[in-house]
Design an enzyme around this catalytic site. Structure first.
Site, PDB file in Angstrom:
ATOM      1  N   CYS A 179       0.413  -1.040   0.103  1.00  0.00           N
ATOM      2  CA  CYS A 179      -0.181   0.204   0.491  1.00  0.00           C
ATOM      3  C   CYS A 179       1.082   0.743   0.294  1.00  0.00           C
ATOM      4  O   CYS A 179       0.428   2.371  -0.405  1.00  0.00           O
ATOM      5  CB  CYS A 179      -0.748  -0.228   1.917  1.00  0.00           C
ATOM      6  SG  CYS A 179      -2.291  -1.194   0.711  1.00  0.00           S
ATOM      7  N   HIS A 258      11.731   1.404   6.368  1.00  0.00           N
ATOM      8  CA  HIS A 258      11.730  -0.171   6.279  1.00  0.00           C
ATOM      9  C   HIS A 258      12.033  -0.864   7.400  1.00  0.00           C
ATOM     10  O   HIS A 258      13.503  -1.325   8.007  1.00  0.00           O
ATOM     11  CB  HIS A 258      12.365  -0.712   4.614  1.00  0.00           C
ATOM     12  CG  HIS A 258      11.622  -1.811   4.613  1.00  0.00           C
ATOM     13  ND1 HIS A 258      11.891  -2.820   4.953  1.00  0.00           N
ATOM     14  CD2 HIS A 258      11.006  -2.217   3.424  1.00  0.00           C
ATOM     15  CE1 HIS A 258      11.234  -3.826   4.236  1.00  0.00           C
ATOM     16  NE2 HIS A 258      10.929  -3.507   2.944  1.00  0.00           N
ATOM     17  N   HIS A 340      -2.368  20.298   6.514  1.00  0.00           N
ATOM     18  CA  HIS A 340      -3.580  18.810   5.769  1.00  0.00           C
ATOM     19  C   HIS A 340      -2.562  17.866   6.335  1.00  0.00           C
ATOM     20  O   HIS A 340      -2.101  17.792   5.838  1.00  0.00           O
ATOM     21  CB  HIS A 340      -4.146  19.580   4.846  1.00  0.00           C
ATOM     22  CG  HIS A 340      -4.453  20.482   4.459  1.00  0.00           C
ATOM     23  ND1 HIS A 340      -5.417  21.411   4.772  1.00  0.00           N
ATOM     24  CD2 HIS A 340      -3.491  21.743   3.571  1.00  0.00           C
ATOM     25  CE1 HIS A 340      -5.898  22.209   3.905  1.00  0.00           C
ATOM     26  NE2 HIS A 340      -5.142  22.451   3.400  1.00  0.00           N
ATOM     27  N   HIS A 344      -2.947   7.234   5.003  1.00  0.00           N
ATOM     28  CA  HIS A 344      -3.544   6.083   4.270  1.00  0.00           C
ATOM     29  C   HIS A 344      -4.765   5.060   4.784  1.00  0.00           C
ATOM     30  O   HIS A 344      -5.027   5.102   5.957  1.00  0.00           O
ATOM     31  CB  HIS A 344      -2.661   5.157   4.353  1.00  0.00           C
ATOM     32  CG  HIS A 344      -2.654   3.377   3.516  1.00  0.00           C
ATOM     33  ND1 HIS A 344      -3.722   3.659   2.378  1.00  0.00           N
ATOM     34  CD2 HIS A 344      -2.659   2.504   4.206  1.00  0.00           C
ATOM     35  CE1 HIS A 344      -3.596   2.461   1.999  1.00  0.00           C
ATOM     36  NE2 HIS A 344      -2.781   1.883   3.271  1.00  0.00           N
ATOM     37  N   HIS A 373     -15.183   5.684   3.412  1.00  0.00           N
ATOM     38  CA  HIS A 373     -15.983   5.406   3.426  1.00  0.00           C
ATOM     39  C   HIS A 373     -16.866   5.179   1.496  1.00  0.00           C
ATOM     40  O   HIS A 373     -17.337   4.309   1.610  1.00  0.00           O
ATOM     41  CB  HIS A 373     -17.019   6.291   3.713  1.00  0.00           C
ATOM     42  CG  HIS A 373     -18.418   5.776   3.765  1.00  0.00           C
ATOM     43  ND1 HIS A 373     -19.193   6.192   2.804  1.00  0.00           N
ATOM     44  CD2 HIS A 373     -19.579   5.009   5.105  1.00  0.00           C
ATOM     45  CE1 HIS A 373     -20.805   6.513   3.528  1.00  0.00           C
ATOM     46  NE2 HIS A 373     -20.335   5.171   4.145  1.00  0.00           N
ATOM     47  N   ASN A 377     -10.798   0.630   0.505  1.00  0.00           N
ATOM     48  CA  ASN A 377      -8.800   0.219   0.941  1.00  0.00           C
ATOM     49  C   ASN A 377      -7.995   0.444  -0.559  1.00  0.00           C
ATOM     50  O   ASN A 377      -8.762  -0.699  -1.337  1.00  0.00           O
ATOM     51  CB  ASN A 377      -8.553  -0.099   1.674  1.00  0.00           C
ATOM     52  CG  ASN A 377      -6.706  -0.551   2.194  1.00  0.00           C
ATOM     53  OD1 ASN A 377      -6.167   0.073   0.811  1.00  0.00           O
ATOM     54  ND2 ASN A 377      -6.318  -0.815   3.044  1.00  0.00           N
TER      55      ASN A 377
END
Length: 462
Positions: A179, A258, A340, A344, A373, A377
């Site tokens: 992702c 990572h 802002h 994710h 919503h 995802n």
């Protein structure tokens, strides 16, 4: 001796040589400054994918898909109900056409996966080229990331062939990055901009859900079916100074963390087969802890790069006086440097967890919650649906600072810090629905439709 130096310094040759040296020094300084300017990374525009209405996963459709899985028992249905209710997804997310048509058991074919990404690629790229008045032959760098589909020729090659791009285009095809892949792609582009002047880059980020749809009954692999949805985003970037006036954003900082050396972090999110040989995506119980640790590490490196000196000094004094523990809530106020927060939309738990760690308000979390919503995802492209919501709501003003935070298997946490270059109000993928958001309540009609399951669970009525 003094008379000799005096005569030399007054000679025409001396002045000529001095002028040449000074001129060359000025040229060197100007070139160095110009090169630094060319190393900037500007986002010209981006386009998110919205599938056709016949791919919308309504309450009834979700129920039909679940009930088609003959490997599930009553307890499994109850488990899936709890996951769906707590997911934060609405009724207008999109899934692969073949799954909606009941062909999920035949989705392992390569052709099915390629057909899924081709539709997303074509719509987003056609719209992006038309919107920016850019021709595909103008692209100097192409980066494509789709984590769970690897083909030969590569997906990047399919795009080059479709749009007949030039022969010397620099091509990169990423897989397995999860992702957080879109920010990894941006990092590649940013580094290439440092060695190539006046170039334009195209980044295409998507995911292939169909071939990884899980038809078994292992709960740790069923969760992914409830969360992941169809999505894609195409971004156009450049380091050309002449394009700065038309650019939307300027990349200031990009950091990658990572945690793959840690066994628990590495194994918490895996593409694998179950005991029946059915492929799916496994989400382990150690995932929240892995995400938290990666998030803290990323923030620790990010803070000195974006926070003002006074905020860092206040934090250090606070730590010294109060002996606060080393955590993401150790007193740093990121709001002094960020206007802002683009989080994710991996799930309600992810959004809420980041919000608590950074002390964010409901207003700050609204874009991520609404993107989850409305679109679900969508993996690596999810950040751009969140950014699109901010833009559609006219939140992004010139000079504002935006922080993108993404998580991915491995385990990774990546962040990108942007400056808004002009007022933004393009509605793009949100055009037909942004006026309905945010709703007064995010109602999940699944419980009402399948009340017979609700009665068997401990979940309260909605």
């Amino acid at each position: 001796m003094e008379s000799f130096y005096a005569s030399v310094s007054m000679s025409p040759t001396f002045w000529f040589l001095s002028f040449v040296i000074l001129f060359q020094l000025c040229v060197f300084i100007l070139k160095a400054y110009s090169k630094r300017l060319n190393q900037q990374c500007y986002l010209l525009d981006y386009v998110c994918f919205k599938a056709s209405d016949d791919r919308m996963l309504s309450t009834e459709m979700c129920g039909e898909i679940i009930q088609r899985n003959k490997n599930l028992g009553l307890e499994d249905y109850k488990f899936l109900l709890k996951v769906i209710v707590g997911s934060g997804l609405g009724e207008e997310t999109y899934g692969p056409k073949d799954i909606i048509d009941g062909k999920e058991l035949d989705m392992t074919s390569l052709n099915s996966g390629l057909a899924e990404v081709d539709v997303a690629f074509k719509q987003t790229l056609d719209k992006l080229f038309s919107k920016t008045k850019m021709h595909p032959s103008d692209i100097d760098i192409l980066v494509v990331n789709v984590s769970m589909l690897s083909a030969m020729p590569s997906l990047a090659s399919r795009i080059i062939n479709r749009y007949k791009m030039k022969q010397d285009v620099k091509v990169f095809n990423l897989s397995g990055m999860g992702c957080s892949a879109s920010l990894i792609s941006l990092d590649m582009v940013r580094n290439l901009f440092k060695i190539h002047d006046d170039v334009t880059a195209l980044v295409v980020t998507s995911e292939c859900i169909g071939p990884n749809w899980y038809a078994g009954n292992q709960r740790s692999m069923l969760v992914a079916n409830c969360l992941f949805r169809s999505g894609c985003c195409a971004m156009l970037l450049t380091n050309k100074r002449s394009c700065r006036a038309r650019a939307k954003l300027k990349l200031k900082v990009l950091l990658r963390t990572h945690r793959g050396a840690n066994d628990d972090a590495y194994g918490c999110a895996l593409q694998q087969e179950d005991e029946q040989g059915l492929t799916g995506f496994y989400l382990g119980k150690s995932l929240p802890q892995a995400a938290t640790e990666a998030f803290i590490c990323n923030l620790r490196d990010l803070a000195p790069r974006i926070l003002p000196v006074m905020e860092l000094a206040r934090y250090l004094v606070n730590r010294f006086l109060h002996k606060k523990s080393d955590s993401a809530q150790a007193g740093v106020d990121f709001k002094v440097a960020v206007d802002h927060f683009c989080i994710h939309p991996g799930g309600a738990a992810v959004i809420n967890g980041v919000g608590r760690s950074l002390g964010l308000s409901q207003y700050d979390l609204e874009p991520a919650r609404m993107a989850l919503h409305r679109f679900g995802n969508t993996s690596a492209s999810g950040l751009w649906y969140v950014l699109g919501y901010m833009e559609a709501k006219k939140r992004l003003k010139r000079g504002d600072r935006v922080l993108q935070i993404s998580f991915g298997s491995g385990f990774k946490c990546n962040s990108a810090y942007w400056e808004v270059l002009r007022g933004l109000e393009d509605k793009d993928v949100w055009e037909d629905c942004v006026d309905r958001y945010p709703p007064e309540t995010l109602v999940n009609p699944f419980l009402e439709k399948y009340a017979w399951i609700r009665e068997l669970t401990s979940l309260p009525p909605m």
